[in-house]
Design an enzyme around this catalytic site. Structure first.
Site, PDB file in Angstrom:
ATOM      1  N   LYS A 215      28.000   4.017  10.194  1.00  0.00           N
ATOM      2  CA  LYS A 215      27.860   4.325   8.768  1.00  0.00           C
ATOM      3  C   LYS A 215      26.609   3.650   8.205  1.00  0.00           C
ATOM      4  O   LYS A 215      25.798   4.271   7.546  1.00  0.00           O
ATOM      5  CB  LYS A 215      29.122   3.867   8.027  1.00  0.00           C
ATOM      6  N   GLU A 221      26.654  -4.664  17.034  1.00  0.00           N
ATOM      7  CA  GLU A 221      27.186  -4.150  18.298  1.00  0.00           C
ATOM      8  C   GLU A 221      26.605  -2.774  18.612  1.00  0.00           C
ATOM      9  O   GLU A 221      26.154  -2.495  19.733  1.00  0.00           O
ATOM     10  CB  GLU A 221      28.720  -4.010  18.224  1.00  0.00           C
ATOM     11  N   GLY A 287      34.645   3.540   6.469  1.00  0.00           N
ATOM     12  CA  GLY A 287      34.569   3.674   7.927  1.00  0.00           C
ATOM     13  C   GLY A 287      35.912   4.038   8.537  1.00  0.00           C
ATOM     14  O   GLY A 287      36.005   4.930   9.388  1.00  0.00           O
ATOM     15  N   ARG A 288      36.966   3.369   8.107  1.00  0.00           N
ATOM     16  CA  ARG A 288      38.285   3.597   8.708  1.00  0.00           C
ATOM     17  C   ARG A 288      38.945   4.880   8.204  1.00  0.00           C
ATOM     18  O   ARG A 288      40.049   5.218   8.611  1.00  0.00           O
ATOM     19  CB  ARG A 288      39.185   2.389   8.470  1.00  0.00           C
ATOM     20  N   GLU A 373      42.593  -3.595   7.697  1.00  0.00           N
ATOM     21  CA  GLU A 373      41.305  -3.786   7.029  1.00  0.00           C
ATOM     22  C   GLU A 373      41.433  -3.332   5.571  1.00  0.00           C
ATOM     23  O   GLU A 373      40.702  -3.792   4.704  1.00  0.00           O
ATOM     24  CB  GLU A 373      40.193  -2.997   7.749  1.00  0.00           C
ATOM     25  N   HIS A 404      60.408  -1.502  27.661  1.00  0.00           N
ATOM     26  CA  HIS A 404      60.507  -2.447  28.776  1.00  0.00           C
ATOM     27  C   HIS A 404      59.630  -3.672  28.544  1.00  0.00           C
ATOM     28  O   HIS A 404      59.310  -4.395  29.492  1.00  0.00           O
ATOM     29  CB  HIS A 404      60.122  -1.737  30.078  1.00  0.00           C
ATOM     30  N   LYS A 528      30.391 -12.400  10.951  1.00  0.00           N
ATOM     31  CA  LYS A 528      29.103 -11.792  11.340  1.00  0.00           C
ATOM     32  C   LYS A 528      27.955 -12.752  11.028  1.00  0.00           C
ATOM     33  O   LYS A 528      27.054 -12.949  11.842  1.00  0.00           O
ATOM     34  CB  LYS A 528      28.867 -10.496  10.562  1.00  0.00           C
TER      35      LYS A 528
HETATM   36  O1  F6P Z   1      32.785  -4.896  10.371  1.00  0.00           O
HETATM   37  C1  F6P Z   1      33.703  -3.975   9.909  1.00  0.00           C
HETATM   38  C2  F6P Z   1      33.085  -2.659   9.733  1.00  0.00           C
HETATM   39  O2  F6P Z   1      32.263  -2.695   8.638  1.00  0.00           O
HETATM   40  C3  F6P Z   1      34.128  -1.551   9.602  1.00  0.00           C
HETATM   41  O3  F6P Z   1      34.634  -1.434   8.338  1.00  0.00           O
HETATM   42  C4  F6P Z   1      33.380  -0.382  10.087  1.00  0.00           C
HETATM   43  O4  F6P Z   1      34.235   0.660  10.408  1.00  0.00           O
HETATM   44  C5  F6P Z   1      32.667  -0.967  11.282  1.00  0.00           C
HETATM   45  O5  F6P Z   1      32.317  -2.270  10.863  1.00  0.00           O
HETATM   46  C6  F6P Z   1      31.468  -0.220  11.763  1.00  0.00           C
HETATM   47  O6  F6P Z   1      30.493  -0.089  10.779  1.00  0.00           O
HETATM   48  P1  F6P Z   1      29.331   0.964  10.909  1.00  0.00           P
HETATM   49  O7  F6P Z   1      29.942   2.317  10.994  1.00  0.00           O
HETATM   50  O8  F6P Z   1      28.500   0.780   9.683  1.00  0.00           O
HETATM   51  O9  F6P Z   1      28.551   0.647  12.156  1.00  0.00           O
END
Ligand code: F6P
Length: 563
Positions: A215, A221, A287-288, A373, A404, A528
């Site tokens: 987003k 990452e 995002g979610r 979240e 189980h 972060k």
């Molecule tokens: O760190 C949490 C977050 O901001 C989430 O809310 C989001 O879904 C995810 O990181 C990834 O963010 P992006 O889509 O901006 O890479």
């Protein structure tokens, strides 16, 4: 338009009445067995249809009075007004001053021009991107879109994390019976290089399309993984002679093998991706809450535009139901209100989601981000502290595997774990084993578990089986463990869209009663920032000296141990 201050749920007459009602129920003794016996209409009264899903709430710790009071609570906290505000695009995400419009992602094209938010025709915007994605997916699926050496795409690698990963992975896993283009998807999320290393193993770069999903296009990452995969791709293409290593051919390879999904299209261009190959979404999609936006591009490629449209139609069916059904008949709202009942009046800290279909094995993980979240907050949307416990831990695993493993605690432990059981009448893979329909064996387990949790087993019943007296207590099941059963026809794209929307709106209802902004996520920021400060300390003594004693000791262990 200014958003009103949250109502303190705990100060409403409905909350006070619920507390009294709870205490009276506990004092009289909660007994689902007695409640079922006393009210032959209980199941009929507590069964609902939403879309094509069937919901049975009868095995919950609620009476007619409980539901009436919960609806009063929802009304007193403004659930209906806030729902309408959300659907109409008001800025209910107060801390980010944004509209919350994931519901616009599934509005039909016929509604273009009907929802103008902040000067934008959001339905027209949504369909413009959908149409581009459908056209792109058709080209990839048909083989018209080719890799740099002229080969058809057979693999998609989607790079993203959190909301840019969990939804696509979950849906991809759930929809495996519907993959029909001979294109498989792999998802890289973790910054741990092991994730990428394993996911690209055995991949043919010439037939691989990479989708970078972010987003913000600023997530550590995702950008790290994107650079690593870009380097891997160019190296592989050079090794097989598909490109000669010149800047021109590298750029051509990137254009043929990399596309992006983001709200930050300028940053996508900076990364070297042709804006023609970028698919946008908007800051009013959290995002979610984004799997049904361009974030689902890998799914459109793997499943095809038609199935993605059915997926969106499932969401839409539940949106319409949630928006238009009075609270007292609205099973989605009632499930949210019941969660408040369990968290705030029974002290439930967790909520299990137990799909009786292996295809939904990532659904609980997906729900963890959606719910936790969203509602794991300590202040309300006006910055004041919350006035009650908020945000239970969602967790789960598919049945029967969970049976189980952790069901022991659910049956006989000392904590209450409300649980949602999800099952489908039809399976994509019917089998008969020694004359037994295995799907019926599976569903028999689903029904047996909710029955055992609700009605338990008394000491007399245990004794009647000839159990030695000293073992009787250990074999007693108290029952009265609350469950909701969600039963569908088949796990289709439509049904999956419905299920996701159900939980989106449950999350909304809980957040509204608690007065919290379910659409921001400031709680993920501190870690972060600290990671940026700490990482240099692995080598830099000055950075190390600034760390707390525990972090310092851990880094010293690392320095002494890393080879
Ligand atoms: O760190 C949490 C977050 O901001 C989430 O809310 C989001 O879904 C995810 O990181 C990834 O963010 P992006 O889509 O901006 O890479």
């Amino acid at each position: 338009m200014a958003i009103s201050a949250p109502i303190d749920a705990t100060k409403t007459p409905a909350w006070v009445a619920l507390q009294k009602h709870h205490d009276e129920l506990v004092e009289k003794g909660i007994s689902l067995k007695d409640w079922f016996a006393a009210d032959p209409d209980r199941v009929e009264k507590l069964s609902y249809r939403a879309g094509d899903l069937y919901f049975d709430l009868s095995k919950n710790l609620v009476t007619d009075e409980t539901l009436k009071l919960l609806v009063d609570l929802g009304r007193a906290c403004g659930v209906e007004e806030r729902r309408d505000a959300m659907f109409s695009g008001e800025h209910i995400n107060t801390t980010e001053d944004r509209a919350v419009l994931h519901t616009a992602l599934r509005r039909p094209a016929s509604q273009k021009g009907e929802l103008i938010v902040d000067g934008q025709d959001v339905v027209a915007d949504v369909h413009e991107v959908l149409d581009r994605m459908y056209a792109f997916a058709d080209r990839v699926r048909s083989g018209e879109w080719k890799g740099v050496s002229g080969k058809k795409i057979e693999h998609v690698v989607s790079i993203g994390i959190g909301g840019s990963d969990l939804g696509p992975v979950m849906v991809y896993e759930a929809m495996k019976p519907y993959l029909d283009a001979g294109i498989d998807c792999r998802y890289i999320s973790n910054i741990d290089p092991n994730d990428m290393a394993e996911k690209v193993k055995g991949l043919d770069a010439e037939t691989t399309l990479v989708i970078i999903v972010s987003k913000t296009f600023a997530t550590l990452e995702t950008l790290t993984n994107a650079r690593e995969v870009k380097a891997w791709m160019l190296e592989q293409l050079r090794a097989c002679g598909a490109v000669d290593g010149s800047a021109e051919q590298d750029a051509e390879a990137i254009a043929k093998h990399f596309v992006a999904v983001s709200t930050a299209l300028d940053l996508v261009a900076d990364f070297g991706i042709d804006p023609e190959n970028a698919f946008g979404f908007w800051n009013w999609v959290g995002g979610r809450y984004s799997v049904d936006s361009a974030v689902g591009l890998s799914l459109i490629i793997a499943l095809g535009p038609e199935r993605f449209q059915q997926f969106l139609a499932g969401f839409r069916a539940i949106d319409e139901y949630f928006e238009n059904t009075p609270l007292e008949e609205n099973v989605v709202a009632l499930m949210g209100l019941m969660n408040v009942w369990y968290v705030n009046f029974f002290g439930a800290d967790t909520h299990a989601v137990l799909p009786y279909t292996q295809y939904l094995h990532r659904f609980p993980a997906y729900l963890q981000q959606l719910t936790m979240e969203s509602n794991g907050k300590h202040v309300r949307w006006d910055g004041t502290p919350v006035t009650c416990h908020t945000g239970e831990v969602f967790w789960g695993e598919p049945g029967t595997n969970g049976q189980h493993a952790f069901y022991q605690l659910m049956h006989q432990g000392s904590v209450v774990v409300p649980a949602d059981f999800i099952a489908f009448a039809n399976t994509s893979n019917p089998f008969v084993d020694e004359g037994q329909d295995v799907h019926e064996l599976f569903l028999g387990n689903f029904l047996a578990q909710t029955k055992a949790l609700a009605f338990g087993k008394t000491a007399d019943e245990v004794r009647a089986e000839g159990t030695p007296e000293q073992i009787v207590p250990a074999r007693v099941f108290e029952g009265n463990r609350p469950t909701t059963s969600i039963f569908g026809d088949t796990l289709t794209p439509f049904a999956l869209g419905e299920l996701i929307a159900v939980y989106e709106h449950i999350t909304f209802v809980q957040g509204t009663v608690w007065g919290i902004d379910s659409y921001d996520q400031w709680g993920v920021e501190l870690g972060k920032q600290l990671a940026k400060q700490i990482t240099p300390a692995f080598h830099d003594d000055e950075a190390l000296s600034k760390q707390d004693a525990s972090t310092k000791a851990l880094i010293e262990f690392y320095r002494a141990t890393r080879r």
